[in-house]
Design a protein around this motif. Structure first.
Motif, mmCIF file in Angstrom:
data_model
loop_
_atom_site.group_PDB
_atom_site.id
_atom_site.type_symbol
_atom_site.label_atom_id
_atom_site.label_comp_id
_atom_site.label_asym_id
_atom_site.label_seq_id
_atom_site.Cartn_x
_atom_site.Cartn_y
_atom_site.Cartn_z
ATOM 1 N N UNK A 160 -30.878 14.070 -47.721
ATOM 2 C CA UNK A 160 -32.332 13.938 -47.819
ATOM 3 C C UNK A 160 -32.685 12.766 -48.717
ATOM 4 N N UNK A 161 -33.595 11.931 -48.231
ATOM 5 C CA UNK A 161 -34.177 10.853 -49.024
ATOM 6 C C UNK A 161 -35.686 11.059 -49.105
ATOM 7 N N UNK A 162 -36.245 10.664 -50.223
ATOM 8 C CA UNK A 162 -37.706 10.648 -50.376
ATOM 9 C C UNK A 162 -38.153 9.195 -50.370
ATOM 10 N N UNK A 163 -39.080 8.875 -49.467
ATOM 11 C CA UNK A 163 -39.572 7.517 -49.312
ATOM 12 C C UNK A 163 -41.022 7.440 -49.773
ATOM 13 N N UNK A 164 -41.303 6.523 -50.690
ATOM 14 C CA UNK A 164 -42.682 6.248 -51.103
ATOM 15 C C UNK A 164 -43.034 4.875 -50.546
ATOM 16 N N UNK A 165 -43.771 4.871 -49.443
ATOM 17 C CA UNK A 165 -44.084 3.640 -48.725
ATOM 18 C C UNK A 165 -45.495 3.190 -49.080
ATOM 19 N N UNK A 166 -45.616 1.921 -49.445
ATOM 20 C CA UNK A 166 -46.933 1.320 -49.684
ATOM 21 C C UNK A 166 -46.912 -0.069 -49.050
ATOM 22 N N UNK B 144 -30.133 5.195 -36.619
ATOM 23 C CA UNK B 144 -29.027 5.943 -37.199
ATOM 24 C C UNK B 144 -28.331 6.705 -36.079
ATOM 25 N N UNK B 145 -27.049 6.939 -36.228
ATOM 26 C CA UNK B 145 -26.256 7.555 -35.157
ATOM 27 C C UNK B 145 -26.711 8.971 -34.802
ATOM 28 N N UNK B 146 -27.303 9.682 -35.786
ATOM 29 C CA UNK B 146 -27.777 11.048 -35.556
ATOM 30 C C UNK B 146 -29.300 11.115 -35.687
ATOM 31 N N UNK B 147 -29.862 12.247 -35.322
ATOM 32 C CA UNK B 147 -31.306 12.427 -35.420
ATOM 33 C C UNK B 147 -31.768 12.442 -36.878
ATOM 34 N N UNK B 148 -33.052 12.208 -37.085
ATOM 35 C CA UNK B 148 -33.689 12.311 -38.395
ATOM 36 C C UNK B 148 -34.978 13.107 -38.239
ATOM 37 N N UNK B 149 -35.450 13.665 -39.327
ATOM 38 C CA UNK B 149 -36.737 14.359 -39.327
ATOM 39 C C UNK B 149 -37.568 13.827 -40.486
ATOM 40 N N UNK B 150 -38.799 13.425 -40.194
ATOM 41 C CA UNK B 150 -39.734 12.969 -41.214
ATOM 42 C C UNK B 150 -40.739 14.083 -41.509
ATOM 43 N N UNK B 151 -40.814 14.499 -42.762
ATOM 44 C CA UNK B 151 -41.875 15.397 -43.224
ATOM 45 C C UNK B 151 -42.850 14.546 -44.034
ATOM 46 N N UNK B 152 -44.099 14.474 -43.608
ATOM 47 C CA UNK B 152 -45.101 13.650 -44.284
ATOM 48 C C UNK B 152 -45.709 14.484 -45.403
ATOM 49 N N UNK C 175 -34.836 3.317 -34.159
ATOM 50 C CA UNK C 175 -35.394 2.682 -35.349
ATOM 51 C C UNK C 175 -36.896 2.922 -35.384
ATOM 52 N N UNK C 176 -37.439 3.047 -36.594
ATOM 53 C CA UNK C 176 -38.863 3.335 -36.774
ATOM 54 C C UNK C 176 -39.413 2.452 -37.884
ATOM 55 N N UNK C 177 -40.580 1.886 -37.659
ATOM 56 C CA UNK C 177 -41.301 1.172 -38.706
ATOM 57 C C UNK C 177 -42.369 2.103 -39.272
ATOM 58 N N UNK C 178 -42.314 2.327 -40.576
ATOM 59 C CA UNK C 178 -43.291 3.176 -41.256
ATOM 60 C C UNK C 178 -44.271 2.262 -41.973
ATOM 61 N N UNK C 179 -45.568 2.452 -41.743
ATOM 62 C CA UNK C 179 -46.567 1.614 -42.409
ATOM 63 C C UNK C 179 -47.695 2.467 -42.968
ATOM 64 N N UNK C 180 -48.317 1.969 -44.018
ATOM 65 C CA UNK C 180 -49.408 2.688 -44.665
ATOM 66 C C UNK C 180 -49.037 3.060 -46.082
ATOM 67 N N UNK C 181 -49.710 4.056 -46.617
ATOM 68 C CA UNK C 181 -49.382 4.597 -47.933
ATOM 69 C C UNK C 181 -48.961 6.035 -47.724
ATOM 70 N N UNK C 182 -47.657 6.270 -47.782
ATOM 71 C CA UNK C 182 -47.100 7.548 -47.364
ATOM 72 C C UNK C 182 -45.979 8.004 -48.283
ATOM 73 N N UNK C 183 -45.884 9.305 -48.470
ATOM 74 C CA UNK C 183 -44.728 9.942 -49.092
ATOM 75 C C UNK C 183 -44.017 10.708 -47.980
ATOM 76 N N UNK C 184 -42.769 10.327 -47.713
ATOM 77 C CA UNK C 184 -42.040 10.877 -46.575
ATOM 78 C C UNK C 184 -40.719 11.467 -47.046
ATOM 79 N N UNK C 185 -40.440 12.694 -46.592
ATOM 80 C CA UNK C 185 -39.135 13.310 -46.790
ATOM 81 C C UNK C 185 -38.320 13.076 -45.519
#
Length: 329
Positions: free
Chosen positions: A264-270, A278-286, A315-325
């Protein structure tokens, strides 16, 4: 990758909302969910391939299909070759939000070894990320160090649960690794949690504060709990202040856990953050904020409380101001 109609496809599932005696209305007031009744809700199953709360797609060409059905049909395209080789037909993760406003029963989860033998399903390793917490929020995490199996059994046989449990205060941003064998529960205050766990619904209840549902006390599972409790096991809580952070593009990235069952990574995107395939699936919790996910030419508006399934090799581009798990294996 999962390709439908020639386009890369990020999946959003319908929320499976569960009433609980310890629940509240936080999903509505804090996360903006529409709750179907005036009752108290304690769980929102966001991504689940478990019969106790199956997820159904609510966007795109697969709308209405269950995660079980699309996992069986698309297999490696959906989750990755490595996942299918390791887990076969058993989808490995379960993602929830928890809204806890009363005492969560004191409980313990079994390991894979015990659960597969006794319950015929995965064990339950889980983590809690505290999204919100009242100033008096307090959890039960583990037994007091002086409690031996003999002392525990003697007290429980007498239905005396005093002095057994280790109590800790928690706050917003805390991350807790609740391994199998660790006794846990909630004690005071209110707390909103993002929970990532193995795909299992096996819980052994030790003490439920003598509450009744429809005039009947809830079942306890004292013998099985005794089988799986790990005595003298410490539980570490990492705080937002103490965790190491790295800067990647327009994001701050925290590595919360690298484990056998999930990472698990926590992403703080601004701004803009390119999350490579990535070779396997991922899940984003906003967890907070609002913005967009973009995959190929398809854009998805996202906001606090949303959850998206990212197929393998996407691949996914995340944009905005978001906290993502971000949860993955």
């Amino acid at each position: 990758m999962l390709v439908l109609g020639g386009k890369m496809y990020l999946l959003k599932f319908k929320k499976n909302l569960v009433e609980k005696i310890w629940g509240g209305r936080g999903f509505e007031t804090t996360l903006g969910f529409q709750l179907p009744t005036d009752e108290l809700y304690g769980e929102s199953w966001e991504v689940s391939c478990h019969p106790a709360g199956m997820s159904y797609v609510e966007n795109g060409e697969l709308e209405g299909k269950s995660l079980e059905d699309i996992f069986k049909k698309y297999g490696e395209e959906l989750v990755g070759k490595e996942i299918v080789e390791k887990y076969g037909e058993k989808f490995p993760l379960l993602i929830k939000y928890l809204d806890i406003n009363d005492k969560l029963s004191v409980q313990v989860h079994p390991s894979d070894e015990y659960a597969l033998r006794v319950e015929k399903e995965f064990g339950k390793s889980e983590v809690w990320y505290v999204m919100e917490a009242s100033s008096d929020a307090k959890l039960i995490l583990g037994l007091k160090k002086e409690i031996t199996p003999e002392i525990y059994k003697e007290k429980v046989d007498k239905k005396d649960f005093t002095g057994l449990f280790n109590e800790v205060s928690v706050k917003k941003g805390d991350f807790i690794d609740v391994k199998p064998g660790v006794v846990h529960g909630t004690l005071e205050g209110s707390i909103l949690i993002c929970e990532i766990q193995q795909n299992s619904d096996t819980t052994y209840r030790i003490y439920d504060f003598d509450r009744e549902v429809n005039g009947v006390k809830r079942e306890l599972h004292l013998d099985k709990a005794m089988d799986v409790i790990e005595f003298g096991k410490d539980v570490e809580i990492s705080s937002e202040v103490s965790r190491e952070k790295i800067r990647v593009q327009d994001a701050t990235v925290e590595e919360l856990i690298r484990g056998e069952y999930f990472s698990i990574d926590r992403l703080l995107v601004n701004g803009i953050f390119q999350d490579e395939s990535y070779k396997n699936f991922k899940i984003y919790s906003i967890l907070d904020g609002e913005g967009k996910l973009k995959s190929k030419e398809k854009e998805y508006e996202v906001k606090k409380g949303d959850t998206y399934f990212i197929p393998a090799n996407t691949s996914v581009t995340i944009s905005g101001k978001l906290e993502v798990m971000k949860s993955y294996i």
